[in-house]
Design an enzyme around this catalytic site. Structure first.
Site, mmCIF file in Angstrom:
data_model
loop_
_atom_site.group_PDB
_atom_site.id
_atom_site.type_symbol
_atom_site.label_atom_id
_atom_site.label_comp_id
_atom_site.label_asym_id
_atom_site.label_seq_id
_atom_site.Cartn_x
_atom_site.Cartn_y
_atom_site.Cartn_z
ATOM 1 N N ASN A 49 0.855 -1.185 0.000
ATOM 2 C CA ASN A 49 0.000 0.000 0.000
ATOM 3 C C ASN A 49 0.897 1.242 0.000
ATOM 4 O O ASN A 49 1.489 1.591 1.015
ATOM 5 C CB ASN A 49 -0.906 -0.028 1.236
ATOM 6 N N LYS A 84 -0.003 4.248 -0.271
ATOM 7 C CA LYS A 84 -0.699 5.376 0.349
ATOM 8 C C LYS A 84 -0.574 6.633 -0.525
ATOM 9 O O LYS A 84 -0.546 6.533 -1.746
ATOM 10 C CB LYS A 84 -0.206 5.581 1.788
ATOM 11 N N HIS A 90 -9.600 0.649 4.995
ATOM 12 C CA HIS A 90 -8.329 0.910 5.678
ATOM 13 C C HIS A 90 -8.577 1.828 6.870
ATOM 14 O O HIS A 90 -9.401 2.736 6.818
ATOM 15 C CB HIS A 90 -7.316 1.540 4.714
ATOM 16 N N GLU A 102 -7.058 4.241 8.083
ATOM 17 C CA GLU A 102 -6.888 5.679 7.864
ATOM 18 C C GLU A 102 -8.172 6.286 7.311
ATOM 19 O O GLU A 102 -8.525 7.429 7.639
ATOM 20 C CB GLU A 102 -5.698 5.926 6.930
ATOM 21 N N GLU A 111 -5.130 -5.201 10.572
ATOM 22 C CA GLU A 111 -4.162 -4.129 10.781
ATOM 23 C C GLU A 111 -4.438 -3.428 12.106
ATOM 24 O O GLU A 111 -5.333 -2.571 12.184
ATOM 25 C CB GLU A 111 -4.255 -3.099 9.650
ATOM 26 N N GLY A 113 2.410 2.469 10.883
ATOM 27 C CA GLY A 113 3.267 3.638 10.736
ATOM 28 C C GLY A 113 3.900 4.123 12.020
ATOM 29 O O GLY A 113 4.541 5.164 12.059
ATOM 30 N N SER A 139 3.436 -1.983 10.294
ATOM 31 C CA SER A 139 4.893 -1.856 10.444
ATOM 32 C C SER A 139 5.643 -3.147 10.121
ATOM 33 O O SER A 139 6.627 -3.492 10.779
ATOM 34 C CB SER A 139 5.256 -1.339 11.843
#
Length: 254
Positions: free
Chosen positions: A10, A12, A96, A98, A166, A172, A212
């Site tokens: 991904n 992003k 996702h 985010e 996730e 991150g 990560s």
């Protein structure tokens, strides 16, 4: 039937045309296990999808990072599933964290997106995961089960779905779920699928880990029985993505 290892990258909201060309060139030159051992899918930003699709090696595939919940129309700034199909993009990432947190996408909205994308012939990487507060409160399994239930309620055929666990606190941040923590949640997700969909769906659906993942920790994670691959963030922009793809060999030799 063994579940084929799956590695998604991904990208992003990153990259320029030149940077994307360099990343694709690195991927094209990489020596990785064959496509019968590992399925590799990379997900550039929308604007780079045609560039990556036209230059990427044929044994790797391309995913969009999102798509709209229904047919296109007066939805400024959105990209429809039909457009992705028209561009011959086979995969899309949906739900996702985010997007769930920054854009307030609810479990139901994500479920509707997954169902619509599948109805148009796309394959879906559907994301679930808990926040740090939820983990510390001991509600991890309840949270991911609720997120998965909203998808399962709208999906009858799981053949084109990959479930990505996730943990939000590990995305991150440099923090990684330990292999034991990842295995525990993947095991519970598979158990949930077995009890709420069917034993066949539970046995065949790939559950991948994201948060990560890097070249240093991927092999130990890959060795866990219910970890069927990875959804990689930052490391997918770097040469070490090659090492993560190669961690599929751990499963092959298991």
């Amino acid at each position: 039937m063994a579940r084929k290892f799956f590695v998604g990258g991904n990208w992003k909201c990153n990259g320029t045309s030149e940077e994307v060309k360099k990343i694709v060139s690195t991927l094209n030159d990489s020596q990785v296990p064959s496509s019968d051992v590992v399925e590799v899918v990379v997900s550039p930003p929308f604007v780079f999808l045609p560039l990556v699709k036209s230059t990427l090696r044929p044994d790797f595939h391309v995913a969009a990072q999102n798509c709209w919940v229904k047919k296109g129309g007066a939805f400024t700034g959105e990209v429809s599933a039909e457009m992705l199909v028209n561009l011959d993009i086979p995969w899309v990432i949906l739900g996702h964290s985010e997007r769930r947190s920054l854009l307030n996408e609810s479990n139901e909205f994500v479920g509707d997106k997954v169902a619509y994308a599948l109805s148009q012939g796309l394959k879906v990487i559907a994301c679930v995961g808990e926040t740090l507060e939820q983990r510390e409160a001991g509600s991890t399994v309840e949270v991911v089960a609720t997120q998965t239930k909203a998808i399962a309620a709208r999906v009858s055929n799981w053949a084109d779905v990959v479930l990505a666990y996730e943990p939000v606190w590990a995305i991150g941040t440099g923090k990684v779920a330990t292999p034991a923590q990842a295995q525990e949640v993947h095991y519970e997700l598979r158990k949930w699928l077995q009890e709420n969909t069917s034993p066949e769906v539970a046995a065949t659906t790939r559950i991948i880990y994201g948060g990560s993942v890097n070249g240093a920790n991927c092999k130990e994670l890959a060795a866990k029985p219910d970890v069927d691959g990875f959804l990689v963030g930052g490391a997918s922009l770097k040469p070490e993505f090659n090492d993560i793809i190669k961690s599929a060999e751990v499963k092959k030799s298991a």
